[in-house]
Design a protein around this motif. Structure first.
Motif, PDB file in Angstrom:
ATOM      1  N   MET A   1       0.858  -1.181   0.000  1.00 19.61           N
ATOM      2  CA  MET A   1       0.000   0.000   0.000  1.00 19.61           C
ATOM      3  C   MET A   1       0.896   1.233   0.000  1.00 19.61           C
ATOM      4  SD  MET A   1      -2.799   1.216   2.866  1.00 19.61           S
ATOM      5  CE  MET A   1      -3.930  -0.061   2.418  1.00 19.61           C
ATOM      6  N   ASP A   2       0.611   2.151  -0.903  1.00 18.35           N
ATOM      7  CA  ASP A   2       1.415   3.369  -0.922  1.00 18.35           C
ATOM      8  C   ASP A   2       0.821   4.403   0.042  1.00 18.35           C
ATOM      9  OD1 ASP A   2      -0.673   4.740  -2.166  1.00 18.35           O
ATOM     10  OD2 ASP A   2       0.290   4.813  -4.120  1.00 18.35           O
ATOM     11  N   ARG A   3       1.572   5.481   0.260  1.00 20.80           N
ATOM     12  CA  ARG A   3       1.196   6.501   1.236  1.00 20.80           C
ATOM     13  C   ARG A   3      -0.169   7.122   0.929  1.00 20.80           C
ATOM     14  NH1 ARG A   3       3.878   9.099   5.069  1.00 20.80           N
ATOM     15  NH2 ARG A   3       3.117  11.138   5.685  1.00 20.80           N
ATOM     16  N   ALA A   4      -0.429   7.451  -0.317  1.00 21.36           N
ATOM     17  CA  ALA A   4      -1.701   8.081  -0.681  1.00 21.36           C
ATOM     18  C   ALA A   4      -2.885   7.156  -0.395  1.00 21.36           C
ATOM     19  CB  ALA A   4      -1.694   8.489  -2.155  1.00 21.36           C
ATOM     20  N   ILE A  50      -8.215   0.208  16.428  1.00 20.92           N
ATOM     21  CA  ILE A  50      -8.671  -0.267  15.116  1.00 20.92           C
ATOM     22  C   ILE A  50      -7.499  -0.316  14.139  1.00 20.92           C
ATOM     23  CG2 ILE A  50     -10.056   0.368  13.086  1.00 20.92           C
ATOM     24  CD1 ILE A  50     -12.163   1.444  15.132  1.00 20.92           C
ATOM     25  N   LEU A  51      -6.680   0.740  14.153  1.00 23.96           N
ATOM     26  CA  LEU A  51      -5.534   0.788  13.242  1.00 23.96           C
ATOM     27  C   LEU A  51      -4.510  -0.292  13.563  1.00 23.96           C
ATOM     28  CD1 LEU A  51      -4.943   4.633  12.855  1.00 23.96           C
ATOM     29  CD2 LEU A  51      -6.356   3.106  11.453  1.00 23.96           C
ATOM     30  N   GLU A  52      -4.279  -0.549  14.845  1.00 22.36           N
ATOM     31  CA  GLU A  52      -3.344  -1.611  15.225  1.00 22.36           C
ATOM     32  C   GLU A  52      -3.777  -2.949  14.649  1.00 22.36           C
ATOM     33  OE1 GLU A  52      -1.115  -0.394  19.350  1.00 22.36           O
ATOM     34  OE2 GLU A  52      -3.025  -1.459  19.527  1.00 22.36           O
ATOM     35  N   GLU A  53      -5.050  -3.236  14.774  1.00 28.69           N
ATOM     36  CA  GLU A  53      -5.556  -4.514  14.271  1.00 28.69           C
ATOM     37  C   GLU A  53      -5.544  -4.554  12.740  1.00 28.69           C
ATOM     38  OE1 GLU A  53      -9.687  -6.999  14.325  1.00 28.69           O
ATOM     39  OE2 GLU A  53      -9.084  -6.028  16.184  1.00 28.69           O
ATOM     40  N   LYS A  54      -6.009  -3.497  12.118  1.00 29.32           N
ATOM     41  CA  LYS A  54      -6.134  -3.487  10.657  1.00 29.32           C
ATOM     42  C   LYS A  54      -4.783  -3.537   9.947  1.00 29.32           C
ATOM     43  CE  LYS A  54      -8.443  -1.363   6.807  1.00 29.32           C
ATOM     44  NZ  LYS A  54      -8.936  -2.606   6.283  1.00 29.32           N
ATOM     45  N   GLU A  62       5.799   5.233  24.301  1.00 28.80           N
ATOM     46  CA  GLU A  62       6.914   6.180  24.265  1.00 28.80           C
ATOM     47  C   GLU A  62       7.160   6.772  22.882  1.00 28.80           C
ATOM     48  OE1 GLU A  62       8.467   2.030  23.750  1.00 28.80           O
ATOM     49  OE2 GLU A  62       7.233   2.942  25.284  1.00 28.80           O
ATOM     50  N   GLU A  63       6.610   6.177  21.853  1.00 32.80           N
ATOM     51  CA  GLU A  63       6.800   6.681  20.493  1.00 32.80           C
ATOM     52  C   GLU A  63       5.645   7.558  20.014  1.00 32.80           C
ATOM     53  OE1 GLU A  63       7.573   3.305  18.002  1.00 32.80           O
ATOM     54  OE2 GLU A  63       9.395   2.806  19.084  1.00 32.80           O
ATOM     55  N   LEU A  64       4.591   7.626  20.778  1.00 32.74           N
ATOM     56  CA  LEU A  64       3.440   8.429  20.362  1.00 32.74           C
ATOM     57  C   LEU A  64       3.670   9.888  20.723  1.00 32.74           C
ATOM     58  CD1 LEU A  64       0.483   6.107  21.325  1.00 32.74           C
ATOM     59  CD2 LEU A  64       1.410   6.553  19.062  1.00 32.74           C
ATOM     60  N   THR A  65       3.551  10.722  19.724  1.00 35.85           N
ATOM     61  CA  THR A  65       3.682  12.158  19.918  1.00 35.85           C
ATOM     62  C   THR A  65       2.363  12.809  19.537  1.00 35.85           C
ATOM     63  OG1 THR A  65       4.423  12.523  17.655  1.00 35.85           O
ATOM     64  CG2 THR A  65       6.136  12.058  19.295  1.00 35.85           C
ATOM     65  N   GLU A  66       2.245  14.081  19.791  1.00 35.16           N
ATOM     66  CA  GLU A  66       1.021  14.787  19.412  1.00 35.16           C
ATOM     67  C   GLU A  66       0.795  14.681  17.906  1.00 35.16           C
ATOM     68  OE1 GLU A  66      -0.868  19.252  19.565  1.00 35.16           O
ATOM     69  OE2 GLU A  66       0.574  18.672  21.103  1.00 35.16           O
ATOM     70  N   LEU A  75       0.129   9.693  11.428  1.00 33.34           N
ATOM     71  CA  LEU A  75      -0.254   8.282  11.532  1.00 33.34           C
ATOM     72  C   LEU A  75       0.270   7.486  10.344  1.00 33.34           C
ATOM     73  CD1 LEU A  75      -3.908   8.616  12.823  1.00 33.34           C
ATOM     74  CD2 LEU A  75      -2.017   7.508  14.026  1.00 33.34           C
ATOM     75  N   ALA A  76       0.145   8.046   9.151  1.00 34.52           N
ATOM     76  CA  ALA A  76       0.628   7.360   7.953  1.00 34.52           C
ATOM     77  C   ALA A  76       2.133   7.139   8.032  1.00 34.52           C
ATOM     78  CB  ALA A  76       0.269   8.158   6.705  1.00 34.52           C
ATOM     79  N   THR A  77       2.867   8.153   8.463  1.00 31.91           N
ATOM     80  CA  THR A  77       4.317   8.031   8.610  1.00 31.91           C
ATOM     81  C   THR A  77       4.661   6.941   9.610  1.00 31.91           C
ATOM     82  OG1 THR A  77       4.656  10.349   8.034  1.00 31.91           O
ATOM     83  CG2 THR A  77       6.417   9.271   9.288  1.00 31.91           C
ATOM     84  N   TYR A  78       3.948   6.917  10.730  1.00 32.11           N
ATOM     85  CA  TYR A  78       4.209   5.925  11.774  1.00 32.11           C
ATOM     86  C   TYR A  78       3.927   4.511  11.262  1.00 32.11           C
ATOM     87  CZ  TYR A  78       4.383   3.717  16.336  1.00 32.11           C
ATOM     88  OH  TYR A  78       4.722   2.916  17.402  1.00 32.11           O
TER      89      TYR A  78
END
Length: 91
Positions: A1-4, A50-54, A62-66, A75-78
């Motif tokens: 899957m690409d970024r877009a 939902i995103l974790e599962e999907k 510790e990696e979650l930032t605003e 989110l996409a970058t992560y």
């Protein structure tokens, strides 16, 4: 899957959760999830689960930032970053 494609899917999932209209996806700027979909903190947590599962990723505390928590771009970058080490570790 690409970024877009990923960004489009992230918007579709968010819109489906809140019954909000799907926002026009543009490459310019990135309003927060609160601004775009009216997410509360509980909505954001549910969305991450939902995103974790999907996408088979783990959002480490510790990696979650605003930026990661409130931005579709973040989110996409992560998510793409979580996927990249899998292929790199095989080399």
């Amino acid at each position: 899957m690409d970024r877009a494609e990923l960004i489009k899917e992230l918007h579709e999932i968010a819109a489906g959760m809140t019954k909000a209209p799907l926002r026009e996806v543009s490459g310019e700027g990135d309003a927060s999830m609160v601004e775009q979909y009216g997410f509360s903190s509980l909505d954001a947590l549910e969305y991450l689960l939902i995103l974790e599962e999907k996408f088979d990723v783990v959002f480490e505390d510790e990696e979650l930032t605003e930026e990661t928590l409130f931005s579709i771009e973040g989110l996409a970058t992560y998510i793409l970053g979580q996927k990249a080490p899998d292929s790199a570790s095989l080399a």
